[in-house]
Design an enzyme around this catalytic site. Structure first.
Site, PDB file in Angstrom:
ATOM      1  N   HIS A 256      47.709  18.903 -23.897  1.00  0.00           N
ATOM      2  CA  HIS A 256      48.235  19.661 -22.770  1.00  0.00           C
ATOM      3  C   HIS A 256      49.725  19.899 -22.942  1.00  0.00           C
ATOM      4  CE1 HIS A 256      48.848  15.471 -21.593  1.00  0.00           C
ATOM      5  NE2 HIS A 256      49.632  15.846 -20.605  1.00  0.00           N
TER       6      HIS A 256
ATOM      7  N   ASP B 108      55.923  15.207 -23.079  1.00  0.00           N
ATOM      8  CA  ASP B 108      55.701  13.918 -23.747  1.00  0.00           C
ATOM      9  C   ASP B 108      54.454  13.948 -24.635  1.00  0.00           C
ATOM     10  OD1 ASP B 108      54.184  14.019 -21.311  1.00  0.00           O
ATOM     11  OD2 ASP B 108      53.828  11.869 -21.453  1.00  0.00           O
ATOM     12  N   HIS B 109      53.745  15.074 -24.655  1.00  0.00           N
ATOM     13  CA  HIS B 109      52.613  15.256 -25.568  1.00  0.00           C
ATOM     14  C   HIS B 109      52.840  16.421 -26.539  1.00  0.00           C
ATOM     15  CE1 HIS B 109      49.728  12.500 -23.487  1.00  0.00           C
ATOM     16  NE2 HIS B 109      50.624  12.678 -22.530  1.00  0.00           N
TER      17      HIS B 109
ATOM     18  N   ASP C 253      45.777  12.767 -21.456  1.00  0.00           N
ATOM     19  CA  ASP C 253      45.979  12.198 -20.124  1.00  0.00           C
ATOM     20  C   ASP C 253      44.760  12.370 -19.226  1.00  0.00           C
ATOM     21  OD1 ASP C 253      48.452  11.349 -20.849  1.00  0.00           O
ATOM     22  OD2 ASP C 253      49.589  12.650 -19.506  1.00  0.00           O
TER      23      ASP C 253
ATOM     24  N   HIS D 120      48.322   7.123 -23.675  1.00  0.00           N
ATOM     25  CA  HIS D 120      49.359   6.186 -23.220  1.00  0.00           C
ATOM     26  C   HIS D 120      48.882   4.747 -23.318  1.00  0.00           C
ATOM     27  CE1 HIS D 120      52.265   9.030 -21.349  1.00  0.00           C
ATOM     28  NE2 HIS D 120      51.197   9.776 -21.163  1.00  0.00           N
TER      29      HIS D 120
ATOM     30  N   HIS E  18      52.518  19.115 -21.248  1.00  0.00           N
ATOM     31  CA  HIS E  18      53.601  18.215 -20.874  1.00  0.00           C
ATOM     32  C   HIS E  18      54.398  17.783 -22.103  1.00  0.00           C
ATOM     33  CE1 HIS E  18      51.331  17.056 -16.930  1.00  0.00           C
ATOM     34  NE2 HIS E  18      51.936  18.214 -16.845  1.00  0.00           N
TER      35      HIS E  18
ATOM     36  N   HIS F  99      44.301  17.084 -14.802  1.00  0.00           N
ATOM     37  CA  HIS F  99      45.706  16.667 -14.972  1.00  0.00           C
ATOM     38  C   HIS F  99      46.578  17.911 -15.090  1.00  0.00           C
ATOM     39  CE1 HIS F  99      48.956  13.997 -16.048  1.00  0.00           C
ATOM     40  NE2 HIS F  99      49.169  14.666 -17.168  1.00  0.00           N
TER      41      HIS F  99
END
Length: 351
Positions: free
Chosen positions: A138, A142-143, A219, A257, A140, A195
């Site tokens: 996705h 942090d990915h 996520d 995570h 975001h 998400h």
């Protein structure tokens, strides 16, 4: 020979704190002045993070701080070997995982969610592989934050993901159930919104190397947890979780995570008498005390303690004080249970 961290050996460790509650007393995990991240201020911050350059700048700050704090990564992880394939978890940022998946015969590889491009590039060089694919679950940062740097360095590499998410450097949009080959490895993309609207997970076919399917869940699903409902309803997330469960109990879960200790501690406050949960919490507590990774899990194991996968269980429904209404459809009730678990988890996380 099959070898995966966290799936073998006794799960021993210190007893988890149970809080000393009398039997039958329900614990609602909130504290004073707890802020629900889904209130308007949280929604405004999410919009800035997901849709503006401020989100990217925040991500860069996260990377810098994590490199300083965890020069060797936040967790010690072990590669998972099957005949012809190697899965290497790469601990990045403060609790994320990227995964380098290698066809050991051809030395061709794919990476899932390259959060920190330097850490991923170091693994690529150490393993001496050719990066053919970036699979992004996705948008975001942090990915997806490492997509641009890695794609520039490996310009023949393709970047895969959903066109419904603003995936950086996306070259090859995927649709639900579409398959991609990397060397002798086959990945299937599954649409799992909730998400984010375009969230996808990737399933490595285990058949050719005599192993189980491997789910890289981003996520959508964590060990004992699931992602926040930023862009979807409980009904949408429930349907996505059911898609994942359809892969089978032996499927290895590789989450985005390292949230296992937090999620299991929360779960233990909902189900006060769940031996499987207690055993897993003991094992995870010991793993995290030693800064060891807790992945992979299996989907079969997750169903014994993950409250987001237990919406059909009477014991969880009773712990939440919920009952199916007259004329209420089963999945509508399950979505209501999921919504309540998510609400309590958001409050718990905000404390």
């Amino acid at each position: 020979r099959q070898s995966c961290n966290g799936l073998a050996g006794p799960r021993a460790g210190p007893d988890p704190a149970r809080g000393g509650l009398p039997e039958g007393v329900e614990y609602i995990p909130t504290r004073k002045k707890a802020k629900n991240p889904m209130k308007p201020v949280g929604v405004a911050w999410y919009s800035l993070y997901a849709h503006t350059r401020l989100g990217y700048l925040f991500y860069q700050r996260q990377v810098k701080k994590a490199r300083e704090r965890y020069p060797q990564g936040h967790s010690a992880s072990q590669p998972c070997h099957f005949p012809g394939v190697k899965i290497l978890p790469i601990p990045v940022l403060s609790n994320n995982y990227s995964y380098l998946v290698i066809d050991t015969g051809s030395r061709r590889a794919a990476v899932i969610d390259p959060s920190d491009p330097l850490a991923v590039q170091a693994a690529i060089e150490e393993e001496e592989v050719i990066l053919e694919a970036i699979f992004c679950t996705h948008k975001h940062w942090d990915h997806s934050g490492g997509n641009a740097v890695l794609h520039q360095r490996h310009n023949s590499c393709k970047v895969y993901g959903s066109a419904l998410d603003a995936i950086p450097e996306l070259t090859s949009p995927l649709v639900d159930r579409e398959k991609v080959s990397v060397g002798c490895l086959t990945f299937e993309a599954l649409a799992t919104p909730g998400h984010t609207v375009g969230h996808m997970v990737y399933v490595l076919d285990g058949g050719p190397f005599g192993g189980p399917p491997c789910l890289f869940s981003g996520d959508l699903l964590f060990l004992a947890g699931c992602g926040e409902l930023f862009e979807g309803s409980p009904e949408t997330m429930l349907a996505s979780l059911d898609v994942a469960l359809g892969l089978g109990d032996d499927t290895l879960l590789w989450p985005g995570h390292e949230y296992a200790l937090e999620c299991l501690t929360f779960a233990s406050l909902l189900e006060l008498d769940n031996p499987a949960l207690e055993q897993k919490l003991q094992w995870v507590t010991q793993q995290r005390q030693e800064k060891r990774s807790t992945c992979p899990s299996t989907l079969g194991e997750e169903q014994t303690y993950n409250p987001f996968l237990r919406t059909h269980r009477p014991e969880l429904q009773a712990a939440l004080g919920l009952r199916q209404g007259a004329g209420e459809q089963h999945n509508a009730f399950r979505a209501r249970v999921l919504k309540e678990v998510r609400r309590r988890k958001d409050l718990y996380k905000a404390t």
